[in-house]
Design an enzyme around this catalytic site. Structure first.
Site, PDB file in Angstrom:
ATOM      1  N   CYS A 116       0.925  -1.203  -0.097  1.00  0.00           N
ATOM      2  CA  CYS A 116       0.033   0.088  -0.102  1.00  0.00           C
ATOM      3  C   CYS A 116       1.050   1.280   0.070  1.00  0.00           C
ATOM      4  O   CYS A 116       0.373   2.237  -0.445  1.00  0.00           O
ATOM      5  CB  CYS A 116      -0.761  -0.034   1.282  1.00  0.00           C
ATOM      6  SG  CYS A 116      -1.918  -1.433   1.388  1.00  0.00           S
ATOM      7  N   HIS A 282      -4.136   6.786   1.083  1.00  0.00           N
ATOM      8  CA  HIS A 282      -4.214   5.556   0.453  1.00  0.00           C
ATOM      9  C   HIS A 282      -5.724   4.812   0.651  1.00  0.00           C
ATOM     10  O   HIS A 282      -6.099   4.958   1.898  1.00  0.00           O
ATOM     11  CB  HIS A 282      -3.227   4.555   0.988  1.00  0.00           C
ATOM     12  CG  HIS A 282      -3.723   2.985   0.836  1.00  0.00           C
ATOM     13  ND1 HIS A 282      -3.755   2.660  -0.411  1.00  0.00           N
ATOM     14  CD2 HIS A 282      -3.731   2.091   1.733  1.00  0.00           C
ATOM     15  CE1 HIS A 282      -4.078   1.233  -0.411  1.00  0.00           C
ATOM     16  NE2 HIS A 282      -3.912   1.048   0.913  1.00  0.00           N
ATOM     17  N   ASN A 312      -9.853  -1.078  -2.812  1.00  0.00           N
ATOM     18  CA  ASN A 312      -8.582  -0.673  -2.483  1.00  0.00           C
ATOM     19  C   ASN A 312      -7.790  -1.396  -3.661  1.00  0.00           C
ATOM     20  O   ASN A 312      -7.587  -2.505  -3.793  1.00  0.00           O
ATOM     21  CB  ASN A 312      -8.294  -1.355  -1.147  1.00  0.00           C
ATOM     22  CG  ASN A 312      -6.774  -1.248  -0.765  1.00  0.00           C
ATOM     23  OD1 ASN A 312      -6.060  -1.013  -1.470  1.00  0.00           O
ATOM     24  ND2 ASN A 312      -6.656  -1.546   0.655  1.00  0.00           N
TER      25      ASN A 312
HETATM   26  O1  UT7 Z   1      -4.774  -1.614   2.284  1.00  0.00           O
HETATM   27  C1  UT7 Z   1      -3.970  -2.000   3.344  1.00  0.00           C
HETATM   28  C2  UT7 Z   1      -4.287  -1.996   4.642  1.00  0.00           C
HETATM   29  N1  UT7 Z   1      -5.613  -2.501   5.108  1.00  0.00           N
HETATM   30  C3  UT7 Z   1      -6.528  -2.137   5.808  1.00  0.00           C
HETATM   31  O2  UT7 Z   1      -6.124  -1.090   6.280  1.00  0.00           O
HETATM   32  C4  UT7 Z   1      -7.586  -2.962   6.187  1.00  0.00           C
HETATM   33  C5  UT7 Z   1      -8.161  -2.496   7.637  1.00  0.00           C
HETATM   34  N2  UT7 Z   1      -9.000  -3.292   8.107  1.00  0.00           N
HETATM   35  C6  UT7 Z   1     -10.287  -3.146   7.668  1.00  0.00           C
HETATM   36  O3  UT7 Z   1     -10.575  -2.383   6.817  1.00  0.00           O
HETATM   37  C7  UT7 Z   1     -11.544  -4.023   8.274  1.00  0.00           C
HETATM   38  O4  UT7 Z   1     -10.920  -4.618   9.543  1.00  0.00           O
HETATM   39  C8  UT7 Z   1     -12.083  -4.819   7.334  1.00  0.00           C
HETATM   40  C9  UT7 Z   1     -13.061  -4.305   6.523  1.00  0.00           C
HETATM   41  C10 UT7 Z   1     -11.247  -5.920   6.596  1.00  0.00           C
HETATM   42  C11 UT7 Z   1     -13.082  -6.004   7.863  1.00  0.00           C
HETATM   43  O5  UT7 Z   1     -14.061  -5.086   8.757  1.00  0.00           O
HETATM   44  P1  UT7 Z   1     -14.344  -5.417  10.660  1.00  0.00           P
HETATM   45  O6  UT7 Z   1     -15.398  -4.447  10.779  1.00  0.00           O
HETATM   46  O7  UT7 Z   1     -12.757  -5.410  10.956  1.00  0.00           O
HETATM   47  O8  UT7 Z   1     -14.965  -6.915  10.377  1.00  0.00           O
HETATM   48  P2  UT7 Z   1     -14.242  -8.171  11.145  1.00  0.00           P
HETATM   49  O9  UT7 Z   1     -12.825  -8.732  10.517  1.00  0.00           O
HETATM   50  O10 UT7 Z   1     -14.100  -7.846  12.616  1.00  0.00           O
HETATM   51  O11 UT7 Z   1     -15.576  -9.302  10.986  1.00  0.00           O
HETATM   52  C12 UT7 Z   1     -16.585  -8.911  11.643  1.00  0.00           C
HETATM   53  C13 UT7 Z   1     -17.665 -10.286  10.991  1.00  0.00           C
HETATM   54  C14 UT7 Z   1     -17.019 -11.514  11.343  1.00  0.00           C
HETATM   55  O12 UT7 Z   1     -18.008 -12.398  11.730  1.00  0.00           O
HETATM   56  P3  UT7 Z   1     -18.219 -12.875  13.199  1.00  0.00           P
HETATM   57  O13 UT7 Z   1     -16.911 -13.267  13.507  1.00  0.00           O
HETATM   58  O14 UT7 Z   1     -18.659 -11.645  13.944  1.00  0.00           O
HETATM   59  O15 UT7 Z   1     -19.527 -13.621  13.155  1.00  0.00           O
HETATM   60  C15 UT7 Z   1     -16.685 -11.817   9.733  1.00  0.00           C
HETATM   61  O16 UT7 Z   1     -16.476 -13.166   9.523  1.00  0.00           O
HETATM   62  O17 UT7 Z   1     -17.871  -9.950   9.723  1.00  0.00           O
HETATM   63  C16 UT7 Z   1     -17.521 -11.202   8.916  1.00  0.00           C
HETATM   64  N3  UT7 Z   1     -17.415 -10.613   7.813  1.00  0.00           N
HETATM   65  C17 UT7 Z   1     -18.142 -10.676   6.571  1.00  0.00           C
HETATM   66  N4  UT7 Z   1     -19.418 -10.612   6.711  1.00  0.00           N
HETATM   67  C18 UT7 Z   1     -20.045 -10.650   5.349  1.00  0.00           C
HETATM   68  C19 UT7 Z   1     -15.898 -10.758   7.349  1.00  0.00           C
HETATM   69  N5  UT7 Z   1     -16.104 -10.264   6.037  1.00  0.00           N
HETATM   70  C20 UT7 Z   1     -17.283 -10.192   5.471  1.00  0.00           C
HETATM   71  C21 UT7 Z   1     -17.945  -9.879   4.476  1.00  0.00           C
HETATM   72  N6  UT7 Z   1     -19.076 -10.028   4.501  1.00  0.00           N
HETATM   73  N7  UT7 Z   1     -17.340  -9.641   3.230  1.00  0.00           N
END
Ligand code: UT7
Length: 355
Positions: A116, A282, A312
Site C-alpha cells: 500500500c 491510500h 482498494n
Molecule cells: O490496504 C492495506 C491496509 N488494509 C487495511 O487497512 C484494512 C484494515 N481493516 C479493515 O478495513 C477492516 O478490518 C475490514 C473491512 C477488513 C473488516 O471489517 P471489520 O469491521 O474489522 O470486520 P471483522 O473482520 O471484525 O469481521 C466482523 C464479522 C465477522 O463475523 P463474526 O465472527 O462476527 O460472526 C466476519 O466473519 O464480519 C464477518 N465478515 C463478513 N461478513 C460479510 C468478514 N468479511 C465479511 C464479508 N461479508 N465480506
C-alpha cells in the site's frame, strides 16, 4: 540541487465494473455489510488473458508521459510498485519498458514491493535520484491486478470484497523551480509481517512461523510429495495460496500511523494540516480515511476519496486518486498536497508536494 516535480500524472482502470451484489453470487456477503464496513460500492476487474498489471501500468504511464510533454524514449528510469506482478520474476519494470517500446538500454528499471505504501516509497526513491542529479525523468507506476489472486469462496470474503484492479502513474522530473516534492517520510516495522500477507507461494518453507507465532502447516515439498515449485497440494487444499489479513489489527494500527506520519512531514516543513489544499490517503477503507480526516481536522473539500468506485487498489490507489483529483481541477499549481499510506509489512509513509 534540482527539485523533483510531478510533471504528468495519469491513471487507468479496467472497464469491467463488479458490484457488491455481484460478489454475493460467489460468497456469503451483502452489499450492506461491504458498504457499511468499507464504503466500497463497486470495483473494477481486469480482463483475464487481455490485461495484466504491467499492461494496465503502461496505459496509465502513457497518459502521464504525454501530459509531461515528453516521449517514452526520454524516460531515464522506471520504478514499478506492485504486489501482484505479472511474473514471479522478472519484475513489472522491464515488462513496462517493453510495453512502452523503450528500446534504449541506458535506462534502469526497479521493482519495489511495499504494497500500500509502494507509491510513496517510489516517490521518495525518485526524489533522491533526481536531487543527486543521476536522472531527470523518472516514471513511477503503481499497478495491481488483484482479481487474479483472490479467494472467491466465503473463506476469503474479508479480503476479497475489498480489493480492485487498476493503475496510476506519475512522471517525476528534475526542475529548477521552487516547490515540487517538499519531503517524504518512510517507516517500517517487520514485527507483524504476517498479519497482512500473501505467504505462499514463497521460499520460506515455514522458516518464519515460530517467530510470527503461527501454527500453519503448508506441507512443504518432500521427496515423497514433491509438489510444484513453491506450491504444495496442502496449500491448494487449505487455501493458503491467497492473501491473509487480520483486519481489525491492521485497522487499529492504520488509524494511529496515518496521523503520525502526516504530522511528521508537516512539522518538518513548518506547515500544518490547515495549510493543506488536498489530502490523498491510500484508499484502504473509507472508515480509515474518515477517521484520519477527523483527527487532522480537515474539511471534506480537503480530502479525495474514491474507494467507493474502485475498492482498494493497493500501490495504485494513491496515483489513481491523485490523477482523478487533478483531472477534476481539485489540484492546481501552487497547491499543497499531502499523500499518506499504511499497509502490509507494515510499511507506511507520507509525502508533501507543492504542486
Ligand atoms: O490496504 C492495506 C491496509 N488494509 C487495511 O487497512 C484494512 C484494515 N481493516 C479493515 O478495513 C477492516 O478490518 C475490514 C473491512 C477488513 C473488516 O471489517 P471489520 O469491521 O474489522 O470486520 P471483522 O473482520 O471484525 O469481521 C466482523 C464479522 C465477522 O463475523 P463474526 O465472527 O462476527 O460472526 C466476519 O466473519 O464480519 C464477518 N465478515 C463478513 N461478513 C460479510 C468478514 N468479511 C465479511 C464479508 N461479508 N465480506
Amino acid at each position: 540541487m534540482p527539485n523533483s516535480k510531478i510533471a504528468g500524472i495519469g491513471y487507468y482502470v479496467p472497464e469491467r465494473v463488479v458490484s457488491n451484489d455481484k460478489l454475493t453470487e460467489y460468497m456469503d456477503t451483502t452489499d450492506d455489510w461491504i458498504k457499511e464496513r468499507t464504503g466500497i460500492e463497486e470495483r473494477r476487474y481486469a480482463v483475464k488473458h487481455e490485461e495484466t498489471t504491467s499492461s494496465m501500468g503502461a496505459k496509465a504511464a502513457r497518459i502521464a508521459i504525454e501530459r509531461a510533454g515528453i516521449s517514452p524514449e526520454e524516460v531515464d528510469f522506471i520504478i514499478f510498485a506492485t504486489l501482484s506482478p505479472d511474473y514471479y520474476f522478472p519484475g513489472c519494470g522491464v515488462l513496462l519498458q517493453r510495453e512502452l517500446g523503450i528500446t534504449k538500454t541506458e535506462i534502469g528499471a526497479l521493482d519495489i514491493r511495499n504494497q500500500c505504501s509502494g507509491f510513496i516509497y517510489g516517490l521518495s526513491i525518485a526524489d533522491q535520484f533526481i536531487k543527486s542529479g543521476m536522472y531527470k525523468n523518472i516514471l513511477l507506476v503503481g499497478a495491481e491486478m488483484h482479481s487474479m489472486g483472490l479467494d472467491f469462496s466465503t473463506r476469503g470474503r474479508n479480503v476479497t470484497v475489498i480489493f480492485g484492479d487498476g493503475a496510476g502513474a506519475a512522471l517525476i522530473q528534475a526542475s529548477e523551480a521552487e516547490g515540487g516534492l517538499l519531503t517524504t517520510k518512510l517507516h517500517s516495522d517487520g514485527t507483524y509481517a504476517e498479519k497482512l500477507s500473501f505467504m505462499s507461494p514463497g521460499a520460506h518453507g515455514g522458516f518464519h512461523h515460530n517467530k510470527a507465532g503461527l501454527d500453519i502447516d503448508f506441507g512443504w515439498p518432500t521427496k515423497e510429495e514433491p509438489g510444484e515449485i513453491f506450491v504444495t497440494q496442502k496449500m491448494k487444499d487449505e487455501g493458503h495460496l491467497y492473501p491473509h489479513m487480520e483486519g481489525q489489527f491492521v485497522f487499529k494500527l492504520a488509524v494511529q500511523k496515518f496521523p503520525e506520519v502526516i504530522n511528521e512531514a508537516l512539522t518538518e516543513v513548518g506547515l500544518q494540516a490547515s495549510d493543506l489544499d488536498m489530502f490523498i490517503p491510500h484508499q484502504a477503507n473509507l472508515r480509515i480515511s474518515q477517521f484520519v480526516q477527523k483527527r487532522m481536522g480537515l474539511r471534506d473539500d480537503q480530502v479525495w476519496n474514491n474507494i467507493q468506485k474502485y475498492g482498494n487498489t493497493t500501490a495504485a490507489s494513491i496515483p489513481i486518486a491523485m490523477a482523478e483529483a487533478w483531472e477534476a481541477g481539485k489540484i492546481k499549481e501552487g497547491d499543497l498536497v499531502c499523500l499518506a499510506a499504511f499497509g502490509s509489512g507494515f510499511t507506511w509513509g507520507s509525502a508533501l508536494i507543492r504542486w
